[in-house]
Design a protein around this motif. Structure first.
Motif, mmCIF file in Angstrom:
data_model
loop_
_atom_site.group_PDB
_atom_site.id
_atom_site.type_symbol
_atom_site.label_atom_id
_atom_site.label_comp_id
_atom_site.label_asym_id
_atom_site.label_seq_id
_atom_site.Cartn_x
_atom_site.Cartn_y
_atom_site.Cartn_z
ATOM 1 N N MET A 104 0.817 -1.198 0.000
ATOM 2 C CA MET A 104 0.000 0.000 0.000
ATOM 3 C C MET A 104 0.866 1.270 0.000
ATOM 4 O O MET A 104 0.553 2.211 -0.723
ATOM 5 C CB MET A 104 -0.897 0.028 1.242
ATOM 6 C CG MET A 104 -2.190 -0.757 1.141
ATOM 7 S SD MET A 104 -3.097 -0.336 -0.287
ATOM 8 C CE MET A 104 -4.344 0.656 0.393
ATOM 9 N N SER A 105 1.897 1.272 0.825
ATOM 10 C CA SER A 105 2.715 2.487 0.924
ATOM 11 C C SER A 105 3.478 2.725 -0.379
ATOM 12 O O SER A 105 3.662 3.878 -0.778
ATOM 13 C CB SER A 105 3.672 2.386 2.109
ATOM 14 O OG SER A 105 4.570 1.308 1.923
ATOM 15 N N GLN A 106 3.953 1.668 -1.048
ATOM 16 C CA GLN A 106 4.642 1.842 -2.326
ATOM 17 C C GLN A 106 3.699 2.399 -3.392
ATOM 18 O O GLN A 106 4.074 3.255 -4.178
ATOM 19 C CB GLN A 106 5.228 0.509 -2.801
ATOM 20 C CG GLN A 106 6.427 0.059 -1.997
ATOM 21 C CD GLN A 106 6.956 -1.291 -2.490
ATOM 22 O OE1 GLN A 106 6.269 -2.006 -3.225
ATOM 23 N NE2 GLN A 106 8.158 -1.637 -2.055
ATOM 24 N N LEU A 107 2.478 1.904 -3.394
ATOM 25 C CA LEU A 107 1.487 2.360 -4.360
ATOM 26 C C LEU A 107 1.173 3.842 -4.132
ATOM 27 O O LEU A 107 1.076 4.622 -5.084
ATOM 28 C CB LEU A 107 0.217 1.512 -4.227
ATOM 29 C CG LEU A 107 -0.878 1.770 -5.252
ATOM 30 C CD1 LEU A 107 -0.364 1.488 -6.656
ATOM 31 C CD2 LEU A 107 -2.075 0.912 -4.932
ATOM 32 N N LEU A 108 1.037 4.245 -2.887
ATOM 33 C CA LEU A 108 0.767 5.637 -2.543
ATOM 34 C C LEU A 108 1.930 6.538 -2.970
ATOM 35 O O LEU A 108 1.725 7.625 -3.518
ATOM 36 C CB LEU A 108 0.498 5.769 -1.046
ATOM 37 C CG LEU A 108 0.092 7.151 -0.547
ATOM 38 C CD1 LEU A 108 -1.195 7.599 -1.233
ATOM 39 C CD2 LEU A 108 -0.073 7.144 0.949
ATOM 40 N N ALA A 109 3.177 6.073 -2.766
ATOM 41 C CA ALA A 109 4.356 6.847 -3.151
ATOM 42 C C ALA A 109 4.415 7.031 -4.662
ATOM 43 O O ALA A 109 4.737 8.119 -5.158
ATOM 44 C CB ALA A 109 5.620 6.164 -2.647
ATOM 45 N N MET A 110 4.103 5.979 -5.423
ATOM 46 C CA MET A 110 4.105 6.074 -6.888
ATOM 47 C C MET A 110 3.012 7.053 -7.360
ATOM 48 O O MET A 110 3.223 7.823 -8.294
ATOM 49 C CB MET A 110 3.892 4.690 -7.520
ATOM 50 C CG MET A 110 5.068 3.741 -7.323
ATOM 51 S SD MET A 110 6.580 4.369 -8.020
ATOM 52 C CE MET A 110 6.305 4.011 -9.721
ATOM 53 N N PHE A 111 1.850 7.021 -6.728
ATOM 54 C CA PHE A 111 0.749 7.923 -7.081
ATOM 55 C C PHE A 111 1.154 9.381 -6.855
ATOM 56 O O PHE A 111 0.910 10.243 -7.697
ATOM 57 C CB PHE A 111 -0.498 7.566 -6.265
ATOM 58 C CG PHE A 111 -1.646 8.481 -6.516
ATOM 59 C CD1 PHE A 111 -2.334 8.443 -7.721
ATOM 60 C CD2 PHE A 111 -2.041 9.399 -5.556
ATOM 61 C CE1 PHE A 111 -3.390 9.295 -7.966
ATOM 62 C CE2 PHE A 111 -3.101 10.261 -5.789
ATOM 63 C CZ PHE A 111 -3.775 10.200 -6.997
ATOM 64 N N VAL A 112 1.793 9.645 -5.731
ATOM 65 C CA VAL A 112 2.249 11.009 -5.420
ATOM 66 C C VAL A 112 3.255 11.467 -6.458
ATOM 67 O O VAL A 112 3.220 12.618 -6.934
ATOM 68 C CB VAL A 112 2.845 11.074 -3.990
ATOM 69 C CG1 VAL A 112 3.580 12.368 -3.758
ATOM 70 C CG2 VAL A 112 1.765 10.870 -2.963
ATOM 71 N N LYS A 113 4.162 10.572 -6.871
ATOM 72 C CA LYS A 113 5.178 10.902 -7.850
ATOM 73 C C LYS A 113 4.531 11.268 -9.191
ATOM 74 O O LYS A 113 4.912 12.238 -9.850
ATOM 75 C CB LYS A 113 6.123 9.709 -8.010
ATOM 76 C CG LYS A 113 7.365 9.987 -8.797
ATOM 77 C CD LYS A 113 8.260 8.772 -8.760
ATOM 78 C CE LYS A 113 9.575 9.013 -9.466
ATOM 79 N NZ LYS A 113 10.434 7.843 -9.458
#
Length: 165
Positions: free
Chosen positions: A1-10
């Motif tokens: 979940m945290s990796q997916l959120l980081a990619m979305f922010v990027k």
């Protein structure tokens, strides 16, 4: 979940920076250039297709860089205001009647004062007598009558007022 959120922010950052760049580019197109190379033609196209005759267009004059820094301009304005204020104060001082404060220039008076300083009389206080006529002192009877008149006026003023209840 945290990796997916980081990619979305990027991805959102990249998209917003791209759109910001587009908006800035469109705004830059509407602004005039800082300096233009003039062909030497008497009439040439100015900013936004405006015709210009031998000089600058209104927009170019409006967007031209300042000749002097804001701080320098403020200093100049402040200096002008200070000079005007000094002149105003000087004219006020010149219009005052300063004759009554004028000191006597008689040599005898100054010599007496210097002698007082040398001998140490007066405890450090030196008085130079003025050559002008001194004010006439009132006689005791006149001063008493004037004091009675003032007292009567004061009492008349008090009689008219009544205390609050």
């Amino acid at each position: 979940m945290s990796q997916l959120l980081a990619m979305f922010v990027k991805v959102v950052r990249k998209i917003s920076s791209h759109f910001r760049g587009l908006v800035e580019g469109e705004v830059a197109k509407g602004l005039p250039q800082a300096e233009r190379a003039d062909d030497g033609d008497e009439e040439s196209a100015g900013v936004d297709g405006e015709a210009r005759s031998g000089g600058e267009t209104k927009k170019e004059r409006r967007f031209r860089a300042l000749e002097q820094d804001l701080a320098e301009e403020l200093k100049e304005g402040g200096k002008e205001v200070n000079d005007a204020e000094r002149e105003r104060i000087r004219s006020i001082i010149d219009s005052l009647p300063l004759d009554k404060y004028e000191q006597s220039t008689a040599a005898n008076d100054w010599e007496d004062a210097e002698r007082q300083v040398r001998t140490g009389k007066g405890g450090g206080t030196v008085a130079v007598k003025s050559g002008k006529a001194q004010s006439v002192k009132r006689k005791a009877g006149e001063a008493l009558a004037e004091a009675h008149k003032e007292e009567e006026k004061f009492r008349e003023g008090k009689k008219g007022k009544k205390g609050r209840r």
